[in-house]
Design an enzyme around this catalytic site. Sequence first.
Site, PDB file in Angstrom:
ATOM      1  CG  ASN A 242      -1.725   1.199   1.430  1.00 25.23           C
ATOM      2  OD1 ASN A 242      -1.801   2.038   0.532  1.00 25.23           O
ATOM      3  ND2 ASN A 242      -2.357   1.333   2.593  1.00 25.23           N
ATOM      4  CD1 TRP A 243       3.533   0.857  -2.653  1.00 26.82           C
ATOM      5  CD2 TRP A 243       3.652   1.844  -4.655  1.00 26.82           C
ATOM      6  NE1 TRP A 243       4.226   0.011  -3.495  1.00 26.82           N
ATOM      7  CE2 TRP A 243       4.317   0.593  -4.729  1.00 26.82           C
ATOM      8  CE3 TRP A 243       3.598   2.643  -5.807  1.00 26.82           C
ATOM      9  CZ2 TRP A 243       4.915   0.127  -5.899  1.00 26.82           C
ATOM     10  CZ3 TRP A 243       4.205   2.178  -6.976  1.00 26.82           C
ATOM     11  CH2 TRP A 243       4.858   0.936  -7.015  1.00 26.82           C
ATOM     12  CE  LYS A 244      -0.204   3.229   4.727  1.00 27.31           C
ATOM     13  NZ  LYS A 244      -0.161   3.332   6.156  1.00 27.31           N
TER      14      LYS A 244
ATOM     15  CG  HIS B 236      -5.945   1.856   5.054  1.00 27.28           C
ATOM     16  ND1 HIS B 236      -5.530   2.802   5.958  1.00 27.28           N
ATOM     17  CD2 HIS B 236      -4.925   0.967   4.942  1.00 27.28           C
ATOM     18  CE1 HIS B 236      -4.305   2.495   6.370  1.00 27.28           C
ATOM     19  NE2 HIS B 236      -3.915   1.389   5.766  1.00 27.28           N
TER      20      HIS B 236
ATOM     21  CD  GLU C 218      -3.067   5.432   6.743  1.00 29.15           C
ATOM     22  OE1 GLU C 218      -3.007   5.463   5.506  1.00 29.15           O
ATOM     23  OE2 GLU C 218      -2.179   4.913   7.450  1.00 29.15           O
TER      24      GLU C 218
ATOM     25  N   GLY D  35       2.241   2.209  10.808  1.00 25.79           N
ATOM     26  CA  GLY D  35       3.201   3.303  10.649  1.00 25.79           C
ATOM     27  C   GLY D  35       3.859   3.725  11.950  1.00 25.79           C
TER      28      GLY D  35
ATOM     29  CB  SER E 228       4.955  -1.849  11.998  1.00 25.32           C
ATOM     30  OG  SER E 228       4.562  -0.512  12.221  1.00 25.32           O
TER      31      SER E 228
ATOM     32  N   GLY F 133       2.794  -1.171   4.309  1.00 21.90           N
ATOM     33  CA  GLY F 133       2.852   0.244   3.979  1.00 21.90           C
ATOM     34  C   GLY F 133       4.298   0.681   3.771  1.00 21.90           C
ATOM     35  N   GLY F 134       4.894   1.252   4.808  1.00 22.82           N
ATOM     36  CA  GLY F 134       6.230   1.841   4.734  1.00 22.82           C
ATOM     37  C   GLY F 134       7.271   0.958   4.042  1.00 22.82           C
TER      38      GLY F 134
HETATM   39  P1  PGA Z   1       2.659   0.252   7.683  1.00 29.09           P
HETATM   40  O1  PGA Z   1       1.237   0.441   6.997  1.00 29.09           O
HETATM   41  O2  PGA Z   1       3.239  -1.056   7.135  1.00 29.09           O
HETATM   42  O3  PGA Z   1       3.469   1.437   7.287  1.00 29.09           O
HETATM   43  O4  PGA Z   1       2.425   0.157   9.157  1.00 29.09           O
HETATM   44  C1  PGA Z   1       0.362  -0.628   6.772  1.00 29.09           C
HETATM   45  C2  PGA Z   1      -0.936  -0.151   6.188  1.00 29.09           C
HETATM   46  O5  PGA Z   1      -1.419   0.914   6.597  1.00 29.09           O
HETATM   47  O6  PGA Z   1      -1.526  -0.796   5.310  1.00 29.09           O
END
Ligand code: PGA
Length: 255
Positions: free
Chosen positions: A9-11, A95, A97, A173, A213, A234-235
Amino acid sequence: MRRFIIAGNWKMYKTITEAIELANGLKRELMDCTSLDIVLCPNYIALEEVQEVVYGTSIKVGAQNVFWQKEGAFTGEVSAAMIKDAGCDYVIIGHSERRQYFAETNETVNKKIAHVLEHGLIPIVCVGENLKERESDKTFQVVEDHVKGALKGFTKEQLKDLIIAYEPVWAIGTGKTATPEQAQEVHKFIREIMTKLFDEEFSGNIRIQYGGSVKPENVKDLMSRADIDGALVGGASLKVDSFVEIIKTTEGITK
Ligand code: PGA
């Protein structure tokens, strides 16, 4: 046997140029990784270009969101038909967010799932508790609410390709990962809810990703658990090296 699925997920990171560069790097390294499903989820405007880069490989592309209307005067929104036409196979829905910053609710998640299913896209539906909910022992209640709210009104045939992503909000995150035991406990619980909603055969086939994470250092312990079938990253999906390592480590796991 459920096949692993690792999605990045590149957000709201990466311009189109940067997204193409990342996709090219990943393609070079992951061309031969065909024993699991790999999905890249860039922002809307990079979808088509990323799809062009990975076209012809087993790497698939997904969107990070969708609107539930077919078309119309909805400024700023994107429909499932548009996402499908850009070459996508998957859509992340609900998601945390989106729930936190864009007023996404179980009802909107449910509508979005219905809409993407109509267009033959596979929903990756995110569920998970925040820190306050975990600390007040509401984890199971919140997760049950998210799962039931999302899946309300569908038949098991409609949902046969569904992916659930369990993402404890406090682990997203933050560098704080749920322990493999904490994650497995909730994944097992989600499978039990789906058994109750449908049946054991259905819940045994549905893949449940863990997200929050996920890193090269913790992926092996997480993915080795019985009910964890992949990761939503994500990250660590924003760099070729870390995402490739996550995928290659997962490839080596047999259960
Ligand atoms: P993260 O994000 O790996 O940076 O914690 C995961 C996500 O929100 O899908």
